[in-house]
Design a protein around this motif. Structure first.
Motif, mmCIF file in Angstrom:
data_model
loop_
_atom_site.group_PDB
_atom_site.id
_atom_site.type_symbol
_atom_site.label_atom_id
_atom_site.label_comp_id
_atom_site.label_asym_id
_atom_site.label_seq_id
_atom_site.Cartn_x
_atom_site.Cartn_y
_atom_site.Cartn_z
ATOM 1 N N ASN A 53 0.836 -1.214 0.000
ATOM 2 C CA ASN A 53 0.000 0.000 0.000
ATOM 3 C C ASN A 53 0.868 1.260 0.000
ATOM 4 O OD1 ASN A 53 -2.418 -1.427 -0.012
ATOM 5 N ND2 ASN A 53 -2.624 -1.390 2.223
ATOM 6 N N PHE A 54 1.921 1.233 0.806
ATOM 7 C CA PHE A 54 2.833 2.378 0.880
ATOM 8 C C PHE A 54 3.589 2.561 -0.440
ATOM 9 C CE2 PHE A 54 6.885 4.320 2.495
ATOM 10 C CZ PHE A 54 6.329 5.550 2.796
ATOM 11 N N VAL A 55 4.030 1.463 -1.053
ATOM 12 C CA VAL A 55 4.727 1.537 -2.350
ATOM 13 C C VAL A 55 3.798 2.116 -3.409
ATOM 14 C CG1 VAL A 55 5.707 0.131 -4.209
ATOM 15 C CG2 VAL A 55 6.366 -0.306 -1.849
ATOM 16 N N ASN A 56 2.565 1.645 -3.454
ATOM 17 C CA ASN A 56 1.596 2.171 -4.428
ATOM 18 C C ASN A 56 1.301 3.653 -4.170
ATOM 19 O OD1 ASN A 56 1.372 -0.247 -5.809
ATOM 20 N ND2 ASN A 56 -0.257 -0.994 -4.465
ATOM 21 N N GLN A 57 1.241 4.035 -2.902
ATOM 22 C CA GLN A 57 1.016 5.441 -2.557
ATOM 23 C C GLN A 57 2.181 6.297 -3.064
ATOM 24 O OE1 GLN A 57 0.802 6.076 1.655
ATOM 25 N NE2 GLN A 57 0.613 8.290 1.447
ATOM 26 N N LEU A 58 3.403 5.812 -2.894
ATOM 27 C CA LEU A 58 4.576 6.554 -3.381
ATOM 28 C C LEU A 58 4.563 6.660 -4.906
ATOM 29 C CD1 LEU A 58 7.407 5.155 -1.081
ATOM 30 C CD2 LEU A 58 6.383 7.436 -1.029
ATOM 31 N N ARG A 59 4.146 5.600 -5.578
ATOM 32 C CA ARG A 59 4.067 5.633 -7.041
ATOM 33 C C ARG A 59 3.053 6.667 -7.513
ATOM 34 N NH1 ARG A 59 3.894 -0.707 -8.605
ATOM 35 N NH2 ARG A 59 6.068 -1.152 -8.130
#
Length: 138
Positions: A53-59
């Motif tokens: 979720n955090f990786v997708n948010q950063l993307r």
């Protein structure tokens, strides 16, 4: 700095503070990156779902583009108002005065003045020769 550009004390303190600000900005940027990397490494081992979720948010943050929410008509009105003359009687009277003076100047003949007709070509050549030779023409 713009008020006292040649003052060495103001100039020195400006560059000193600018250097400190740049140093602090680099430090905070480095801390921000380290914080993200630490958070990613912790989430990867402890909670894989939050990690993704955090990786997708950063993307999404990296891919988000700024959007222009102002309509084109509004931009047109703003810039057309900038070039318009304000509704002030004093300004309008000044503009009329300037226009009338310009019209008078356009009608006036900007030919030669009276002194131009009183100079004889021979006199001009004589004065130029005397100037070249170093003698005073008068």
């Amino acid at each position: 700095m713009s008020k006292f550009p040649k003052d060495p004390i103001v100039r020195g303190s400006f560059f000193k503070l600018d250097k400190q600000f740049a140093k602090l900005r680099r430090k905070k940027k480095r801390e921000f990156r380290e914080n993200i990397l630490d958070r990613l490494s912790n989430l990867e081992s402890e909670n894989p779902k939050d990690y993704w979720n955090f990786v997708n948010q950063l993307r999404l943050e990296n891919n988000s583009e700024t959007k222009n929410n102002i309509d084109g008509d509004i931009w047109y009105n703003i810039f057309s108002d900038l070039s318009s003359i304000p509704e002030n009687e004093h300004i309008k009277s000044k503009i009329k005065e300037i226009k009338s003076k310009l019209e008078l100047l356009e009608k006036k003949n900007f030919g030669f003045s009276e002194i131009d007709f009183k100079i004889i070509p021979g006199e001009l050549q004589k004065a130029l020769r005397q100037l070249k030779s170093g003698k005073s023409p008068v």
